[in-house]
Structures are given as C-alpha cells and as structure tokens.
Scaffold this motif. Structure first.
Motif, PDB file in Angstrom:
ATOM      1  N   ALA A  76      20.034  18.548   2.424  1.00 55.60           N
ATOM      2  CA  ALA A  76      19.337  17.868   1.243  1.00 55.60           C
ATOM      3  C   ALA A  76      20.461  17.873   0.024  1.00 55.60           C
ATOM      4  CB  ALA A  76      18.608  18.505   1.098  1.00 55.60           C
ATOM      5  N   ARG A  77      21.527  16.851   0.290  1.00 53.60           N
ATOM      6  CA  ARG A  77      22.045  16.917  -0.801  1.00 53.60           C
ATOM      7  C   ARG A  77      22.201  16.214  -1.801  1.00 53.60           C
ATOM      8  NH1 ARG A  77      26.454  15.657   2.471  1.00 53.60           N
ATOM      9  NH2 ARG A  77      27.455  17.663   2.799  1.00 53.60           N
ATOM     10  N   GLN A  78      21.292  14.804  -1.679  1.00 55.71           N
ATOM     11  CA  GLN A  78      21.293  14.311  -2.487  1.00 55.71           C
ATOM     12  C   GLN A  78      20.391  13.283  -2.164  1.00 55.71           C
ATOM     13  OE1 GLN A  78      24.830  11.975  -2.789  1.00 55.71           O
ATOM     14  NE2 GLN A  78      25.348  12.220  -4.973  1.00 55.71           N
ATOM     15  N   LEU A  79      19.051  13.684  -3.312  1.00 54.43           N
ATOM     16  CA  LEU A  79      18.030  13.213  -2.784  1.00 54.43           C
ATOM     17  C   LEU A  79      17.478  11.499  -2.675  1.00 54.43           C
ATOM     18  CD1 LEU A  79      15.541  16.397  -2.382  1.00 54.43           C
ATOM     19  CD2 LEU A  79      17.071  14.902  -0.913  1.00 54.43           C
ATOM     20  N   THR A  80      16.679  10.636  -2.378  1.00 54.74           N
ATOM     21  CA  THR A  80      16.818   9.447  -2.517  1.00 54.74           C
ATOM     22  C   THR A  80      15.218   9.726  -3.719  1.00 54.74           C
ATOM     23  OG1 THR A  80      15.807   9.180  -0.142  1.00 54.74           O
ATOM     24  CG2 THR A  80      18.190   8.558  -0.808  1.00 54.74           C
ATOM     25  N   GLN A  81      14.866  10.449  -3.363  1.00 56.88           N
ATOM     26  CA  GLN A  81      13.305   9.891  -3.984  1.00 56.88           C
ATOM     27  C   GLN A  81      12.914  11.845  -4.504  1.00 56.88           C
ATOM     28  OE1 GLN A  81       9.908   8.682  -2.803  1.00 56.88           O
ATOM     29  NE2 GLN A  81      10.293   8.786  -0.828  1.00 56.88           N
ATOM     30  N   LEU A  82      11.563  11.946  -5.489  1.00 56.33           N
ATOM     31  CA  LEU A  82      11.360  13.414  -6.093  1.00 56.33           C
ATOM     32  C   LEU A  82       9.640  13.561  -5.397  1.00 56.33           C
ATOM     33  CD1 LEU A  82      13.338  14.327  -8.567  1.00 56.33           C
ATOM     34  CD2 LEU A  82      13.613  15.295  -5.983  1.00 56.33           C
ATOM     35  N   ARG A  83       9.354  12.531  -4.572  1.00 58.85           N
ATOM     36  CA  ARG A  83       8.142  12.410  -4.610  1.00 58.85           C
ATOM     37  C   ARG A  83       7.052  11.896  -3.004  1.00 58.85           C
ATOM     38  NH1 ARG A  83       3.940   7.773  -4.380  1.00 58.85           N
ATOM     39  NH2 ARG A  83       2.643   7.778  -5.795  1.00 58.85           N
ATOM     40  N   ALA A  84       6.482  13.493  -3.068  1.00 60.37           N
ATOM     41  CA  ALA A  84       5.813  13.449  -1.304  1.00 60.37           C
ATOM     42  C   ALA A  84       4.611  12.504  -1.250  1.00 60.37           C
ATOM     43  CB  ALA A  84       5.770  15.189  -1.403  1.00 60.37           C
ATOM     44  N   PRO A  85       4.944  11.175  -0.340  1.00 55.35           N
ATOM     45  CA  PRO A  85       3.600  10.470  -0.309  1.00 55.35           C
ATOM     46  C   PRO A  85       2.588  10.934   0.361  1.00 55.35           C
ATOM     47  CG  PRO A  85       5.129   9.778   1.134  1.00 55.35           C
ATOM     48  CD  PRO A  85       5.886  11.010   0.754  1.00 55.35           C
ATOM     49  N   TYR A  86       1.321  10.217   0.236  1.00 56.75           N
ATOM     50  CA  TYR A  86       0.511  10.580   0.345  1.00 56.75           C
ATOM     51  C   TYR A  86      -0.318  10.323   1.724  1.00 56.75           C
ATOM     52  CZ  TYR A  86      -5.264   9.936   1.753  1.00 56.75           C
ATOM     53  OH  TYR A  86      -6.146  10.344   1.968  1.00 56.75           O
ATOM     54  N   GLU A  87       0.782   9.266   2.265  1.00 57.95           N
ATOM     55  CA  GLU A  87       1.440   9.235   4.106  1.00 57.95           C
ATOM     56  C   GLU A  87       1.316  10.329   4.784  1.00 57.95           C
ATOM     57  OE1 GLU A  87       1.986   7.052   1.863  1.00 57.95           O
ATOM     58  OE2 GLU A  87       0.358   5.863   1.911  1.00 57.95           O
ATOM     59  N   LEU A  88       2.398  11.235   4.575  1.00 55.86           N
ATOM     60  CA  LEU A  88       2.579  12.521   4.964  1.00 55.86           C
ATOM     61  C   LEU A  88       1.540  13.668   4.195  1.00 55.86           C
ATOM     62  CD1 LEU A  88       6.501  11.318   4.871  1.00 55.86           C
ATOM     63  CD2 LEU A  88       4.876  11.619   6.990  1.00 55.86           C
ATOM     64  N   VAL A  89       1.649  14.178   3.370  1.00 58.70           N
ATOM     65  CA  VAL A  89       1.597  15.484   2.782  1.00 58.70           C
ATOM     66  C   VAL A  89      -0.605  15.107   3.259  1.00 58.70           C
ATOM     67  CG1 VAL A  89       0.382  16.526   0.305  1.00 58.70           C
ATOM     68  CG2 VAL A  89       2.406  15.298   0.794  1.00 58.70           C
ATOM     69  N   LYS A  90      -0.964  13.825   3.465  1.00 57.18           N
ATOM     70  CA  LYS A  90      -2.943  13.878   3.557  1.00 57.18           C
ATOM     71  C   LYS A  90      -2.824  14.475   5.546  1.00 57.18           C
ATOM     72  CE  LYS A  90      -3.098  10.210   5.810  1.00 57.18           C
ATOM     73  NZ  LYS A  90      -3.873   8.194   5.921  1.00 57.18           N
ATOM     74  N   THR A  91      -1.600  14.685   5.935  1.00 53.99           N
ATOM     75  CA  THR A  91      -2.190  14.968   7.099  1.00 53.99           C
ATOM     76  C   THR A  91      -1.576  16.257   7.494  1.00 53.99           C
ATOM     77  OG1 THR A  91       0.277  14.150   7.655  1.00 53.99           O
ATOM     78  CG2 THR A  91      -1.077  12.786   8.400  1.00 53.99           C
ATOM     79  N   MET A  92      -0.995  17.047   6.275  1.00 56.26           N
ATOM     80  CA  MET A  92      -0.500  18.571   6.805  1.00 56.26           C
ATOM     81  C   MET A  92      -0.436  19.083   5.005  1.00 56.26           C
ATOM     82  SD  MET A  92       2.879  19.619   8.520  1.00 56.26           S
ATOM     83  CE  MET A  92       3.668  19.647   7.460  1.00 56.26           C
ATOM     84  N   ARG A  93      -1.674  19.813   5.081  1.00 57.98           N
ATOM     85  CA  ARG A  93      -1.458  20.406   3.613  1.00 57.98           C
ATOM     86  C   ARG A  93      -0.540  21.278   3.422  1.00 57.98           C
ATOM     87  NH1 ARG A  93      -5.024  23.003  -0.109  1.00 57.98           N
ATOM     88  NH2 ARG A  93      -4.893  24.952  -0.059  1.00 57.98           N
ATOM     89  N   ALA A  94       0.216  22.238   4.849  1.00 53.94           N
ATOM     90  CA  ALA A  94       0.931  23.347   4.129  1.00 53.94           C
ATOM     91  C   ALA A  94       1.905  21.898   3.555  1.00 53.94           C
ATOM     92  CB  ALA A  94       1.998  23.459   5.084  1.00 53.94           C
ATOM     93  N   SER A  95       2.740  20.639   3.343  1.00 55.13           N
ATOM     94  CA  SER A  95       3.636  19.866   3.313  1.00 55.13           C
ATOM     95  C   SER A  95       3.356  20.082   1.617  1.00 55.13           C
ATOM     96  CB  SER A  95       3.725  18.917   3.416  1.00 55.13           C
ATOM     97  OG  SER A  95       1.960  17.662   3.287  1.00 55.13           O
ATOM     98  N   PHE A  96       2.860  20.934   1.319  1.00 55.30           N
ATOM     99  CA  PHE A  96       2.715  20.594  -0.883  1.00 55.30           C
ATOM    100  C   PHE A  96       3.485  22.042  -1.489  1.00 55.30           C
ATOM    101  CE2 PHE A  96       0.576  21.981  -4.607  1.00 55.30           C
ATOM    102  CZ  PHE A  96       0.234  20.710  -5.039  1.00 55.30           C
ATOM    103  N   VAL A  97       3.772  23.042   0.153  1.00 55.72           N
ATOM    104  CA  VAL A  97       5.359  23.533  -0.641  1.00 55.72           C
ATOM    105  C   VAL A  97       6.738  23.272  -0.601  1.00 55.72           C
ATOM    106  CG1 VAL A  97       4.004  25.307   0.718  1.00 55.72           C
ATOM    107  CG2 VAL A  97       5.538  24.159   1.757  1.00 55.72           C
ATOM    108  N   VAL A  98       6.301  21.373  -1.062  1.00 56.32           N
ATOM    109  CA  VAL A  98       7.843  21.237  -1.328  1.00 56.32           C
ATOM    110  C   VAL A  98       7.901  21.098  -2.716  1.00 56.32           C
ATOM    111  CG1 VAL A  98       8.353  19.764   1.229  1.00 56.32           C
ATOM    112  CG2 VAL A  98       7.088  18.402  -0.773  1.00 56.32           C
ATOM    113  N   LEU A  99       6.732  21.055  -3.443  1.00 55.64           N
ATOM    114  CA  LEU A  99       6.844  20.937  -5.240  1.00 55.64           C
ATOM    115  C   LEU A  99       7.412  22.485  -5.600  1.00 55.64           C
ATOM    116  CD1 LEU A  99       5.381  19.709  -7.155  1.00 55.64           C
ATOM    117  CD2 LEU A  99       3.581  20.601  -7.149  1.00 55.64           C
ATOM    118  N   GLY A 100       7.302  23.338  -5.149  1.00 52.73           N
ATOM    119  CA  GLY A 100       8.258  24.453  -5.393  1.00 52.73           C
ATOM    120  C   GLY A 100       9.643  24.481  -5.415  1.00 52.73           C
ATOM    121  N   PRO A 101       9.865  24.303  -4.604  1.00 46.90           N
ATOM    122  CA  PRO A 101      11.378  23.510  -4.742  1.00 46.90           C
ATOM    123  C   PRO A 101      12.194  22.668  -5.152  1.00 46.90           C
ATOM    124  CG  PRO A 101      10.947  23.408  -1.878  1.00 46.90           C
ATOM    125  CD  PRO A 101       9.456  24.112  -3.275  1.00 46.90           C
ATOM    126  N   LEU A 102      11.192  21.339  -4.966  1.00 49.07           N
ATOM    127  CA  LEU A 102      11.865  19.710  -5.355  1.00 49.07           C
ATOM    128  C   LEU A 102      12.198  20.233  -7.232  1.00 49.07           C
ATOM    129  CD1 LEU A 102      10.092  17.536  -4.180  1.00 49.07           C
ATOM    130  CD2 LEU A 102      12.118  17.741  -3.358  1.00 49.07           C
TER     131      LEU A 102
END
Ligand code: UD1
Length: 425
Positions: A76-102
């Motif tokens: 994860a050298r350089q990220l292109t966006q800091l937004r985790a979109p609904y389309e992916l997060v809605k399918t899996m609650r656990a993806s909410f844990v990207v908020l802390g690291p970002l």
C-alpha cells in the motif's frame, strides 16, 4: 444461486486440515494499509469475504499479488483514494476495519456504513466514539462515515461500553500510529484480536496486553512490512467437530490450535464425545453414540462463541434430553430455528435471545433455506443426520465462511453435492 444436496445418515470419519481464520485474515489484510512496505500474508482461506477485502484494498490503490497457494503480497505504497465505497462495504461488515488504518496513516478516510449478516442491528457507535477519543473528527452523512485527523491521532484512554471484536481491532490499528500511548479497556480478548496484535507487533508496533481486557499501545512513527501466517480458524474447526459428533463419528483435525477452542471442547465432552488434543491437532470420537443434550450460553471469549451457537443447537436438536440455549451477543440470531424445525426438530423460542431444544430421535429431510453465515451450517449439521435428502438453498452464506465445504465434508464420508444454478423463486 448454488444449493447443497445432502443425503443424511453417513457417520463422518477421517482427517481434515483446518483452514486459516477468516476473522483474523480480514483485519490483518486491513492492517497492510498501515505501511508503505510490502506485506506477505499466508494461510489465508479461499473465501469470498477474503476476496472482497482484497478487492477493497485494490480499489483503494494497494498493489495486490496473489499466488496459487493464496499467499498474498500487498503493497500500500501510495493509495489512489481514501474512500471505501458502499458497493464493497455493504457486502461485508468486516471491511469497516479499514477506517482505523486509513485515519491513522493518512489523517482522513471515508468508509460506507457496513452491511453484513442480517443478525440484529450491529451498530458501529463504539468504533466511532473511540476514534473521537483519539482526536478524530467524525461525521456521518449519506451513509458514509467520514473521519478527519489532519494533525494525526493522539493516544488516549478509552473504555468500550461492551466487548466488541471489530471495535477493538479498528482502534488497535489506529492507535499503533497515534502520538503517545493509548490504553484500551474492556477490550475483546478473542484469539483473532491477539493474532492481529501479533501481526502489528511484527510490523514494528508496540502493543502489550493483547489477549486481556486491557491493551496498551505505544504509538510509533511508522510501521514496516513483514511476513505473517494467519492463525487457524477455530470456528471452522469447532463446526466440523460438531458435525462429526452429531453423526456419532470420529474426526482428526490438523493445523488447529486447541487452546482457542476450550469452551467448545468442554461442551462436546459434556455431550458424550471423547476428545484428545496435541499441540496442533484435535481428535474427537463419538463412538456411535447419540449426543446428550447440554445447555449453553454464548459469551465473549473465552466463553462459548456465538459463531458456534447455531451448529450446537442443531446437535442438541437430535440429542438425548432437552437443553436451553441462550444468545447474549447478537439479537435475532435464532433464524435457523424455524428451518431446523422444518426437518422435524422440536425447538421453541423462549423470547428473542433464548431457545429450548427438546431432542428428537430422528430428523427428516425437507427443503430449507440458509439465512446467515453460521446459521447456514446448522442446517448442514441437521441435514447430515436427517433421513433422506435435504436441499439447502442460498448457500452463498456458507461460502462466505467455510472453504470448499462440499470437498471437506465428502472427505469425511458425507454424501454432499453442490448444485449450481439460477434462483428460481
Ligand atoms: C466479530 C466476528 C463475528 C462474531 C462477533 C462476535 C469478524 C469479521 N466477525 O463481529 O463472526 O460473531 O465478532 O464474536 O471478526 N456492537 C455495538 N456497537 C459497536 C460494535 C458492536 O453495539 O460499535 C454490538 C454488536 O451489535 C453486537 C456486539 O456488540 O451485539 C458484538 O459485536 P462485535 O464484537 O463488534 O462483532 P463484530 O466485530 O461485528
């Protein structure tokens, strides 16, 4: 939509290698966002949820390389966006844990409010309160949580109102890069939290007390890459032990950590199973006996895991005697009861969080429908002992958490067939 066809009656027997833990793999994958250096992760399970998390990391701009053994290198050298979109997060609650690291590494992030299994309301208020305590400004708008900490996060003392696994993981990751020391009290003690903390420490974090209710994190300026092997899946292991027990069978599990399964092994012994353990194996032998009914109450680790409640309820459904099952972690986690009753079980709901199971001698096959991840496997457990052939619909729920289920069950001698197809109704 795929379905499973299970012909009941086979006594399970054989050896099974336990997969890597989904619930440890997901936060550890999110932790790769904390460093610009490559991370090499092994023992990831081949599961849809893992693919979703890899897709999310890719969508944020991380480089993801997967080899044929599911060893994954993530940079994860350089990220292109800091937004985790609904389309992916809605399918899996656990993806909410990207908020802390970002938030911790970039000082800003936007993550959709999660979806996931339909078991109760499952809010994220504790995660958000903790980020605020670490100095982030949190707003919720149009279904997205936006976090801002332009000056970086600051170490603090934070006490969770209830034990939350995802909340502890999210905050743990955020605190690794915060300025100063963070003390988390009423932290989750789950082995998956410990596995995440071990991985973070291997990346250069300074975490102490993981595995207890009080975790201390001394913030560091940066984390580095490392190679890490994800722990074995205790829920998958416990589930196959229950499946073997219900059929009166015997099974040897390898690549497993028995110390993470004490509460479940105790219950299986109470049910009449002979259980033996070594460093990384467990053997269970039910000697053809009908299980005895046992009461159980779910609780945070080291208590009996909510993720194995449904499977144990199915075992109690054919046990000798009546039992009381109490669910203390999630509301609405008895959706499988109605389906198991369709197979001839005699289970009464005694309020929203408890069930009374009157064991019956026989179940009979019927078409049933999976409702959420762990509940779906309870239908498999019931189908394994039902007379006739049970058709389980909507098994995409099972595929989220159990790797190659039909192969593993077939390996133990079950008669299982996957039927691929379109949903008809
Ligand atoms: C994780 C596991 C899940 C397991 C659960 C409990 C993963 C990917 N999933 O889910 O399989 O069943 O732990 O062991 O690891 N709560 C709040 N506010 C919050 C957070 C949680 O009220 O901010 C409540 C939840 O609604 C629930 C309870 O706390 O009633 C426990 O939830 P939590 O431990 O956070 O579960 P997850 O991390 O989502």
């Amino acid at each position: 939509m795929d379905k499973l066809l299970i012909q009941g009656g086979a006594r399970l027997a054989g050896t099974l290698r336990v997969s890597g833990a989904k619930n440890a793999a997901l936060p550890i994958l999110a932790a790769t966002l904390l460093t610009e250096e490559p991370m090499v992760l092994s023992n990831l399970p081949h599961l849809h949820d893992v693919t979703t998390m890899l897709e999310l990391l890719g969508c944020l701009g991380a480089e993801v390389v997967v080899d044929e053994t599911m060893e994954v290198e993530i940079t994860a050298r350089q990220l292109t966006q800091l937004r985790a979109p609904y389309e992916l997060v809605k399918t899996m609650r656990a993806s909410f844990v990207v908020l802390g690291p970002l938030l911790a590494r970039f000082g800003e992030a936007e993550v959709s409010l999660p979806g996931g299994c339909a078991i109760g309301a499952r809010p994220v208020d504790q995660h958000l309160k903790a980020f605020e305590a670490l100095g982030a400004e949190i707003t919720v708008e149009n279904g997205y949580v936006r976090g801002l900490a332009p000056q970086g996060l600051k170490g603090t003392e934070f006490c969770f109102d209830m034990v939350t696994v995802g909340g502890t993981e999210n905050v743990l990751m955020a605190a690794t890069l915060a300025a100063g020391t963070t003390r988390i009290c009423n932290a989750a003690r789950e082995p998956e939290v410990v596995d995440l903390a071990n991985c973070l420490n291997a990346m250069g974090a300074r975490i102490r007390g993981h595995g207890t209710a009080e975790i201390e994190v001394e913030g560091v300026k940066r984390l580095h890459g490392c190679s890490y092997r994800v722990m074995p899946d205790r829920v998958e292991a416990g589930t196959y032990l229950i499946a073997a027990a219900v059929t009166g069978g015997s099974v040897r599990l390898t690549s497993v950590d028995p110390s993470t399964l004490v509460a479940v092994l105790d219950k299986l012994r109470e049910s009449g199973a002979e259980v033996r353990c070594g460093g990384d194996w467990i053997e269970l032998d039910m000697r053809g006996l009908r299980p005895r009914a046992v009461d159980l109450e779910t609780a945070p680790y080291p208590g009996f895991p909510t993720d194995m409640q449904a499977q144990y309820l199915a075992l109690n459904a054919v046990a000798d005697g009546s039992s009381h099952i109490s669910e203390t972690i999630f509301e609405n986690r008895f959706m499988h009861v109605q389906e198991i009753n369709r197979l001839g079980a005699n289970i009464e709901l005694a309020g929203p969080s408890s069930a009374i199971v009157h064991g019956v001698e026989k179940l009979r096959a019927a078409p049933v429908m999976a409702t959420d991840l762990r509940a779906s496997f309870s239908l498999v457990v019931a189908a394994l002992v039902a007379e006739g052939t049970t058709l389980i619909d909507r098994i995409y729920h099972i595929d989220r958490g159990y790797e190659t289920i039909e192969e593993k069950l077939t390996q133990l001698g079950a008669n299982v067939q996957r039927i691929s197809g379109q949903e008809t109704g």
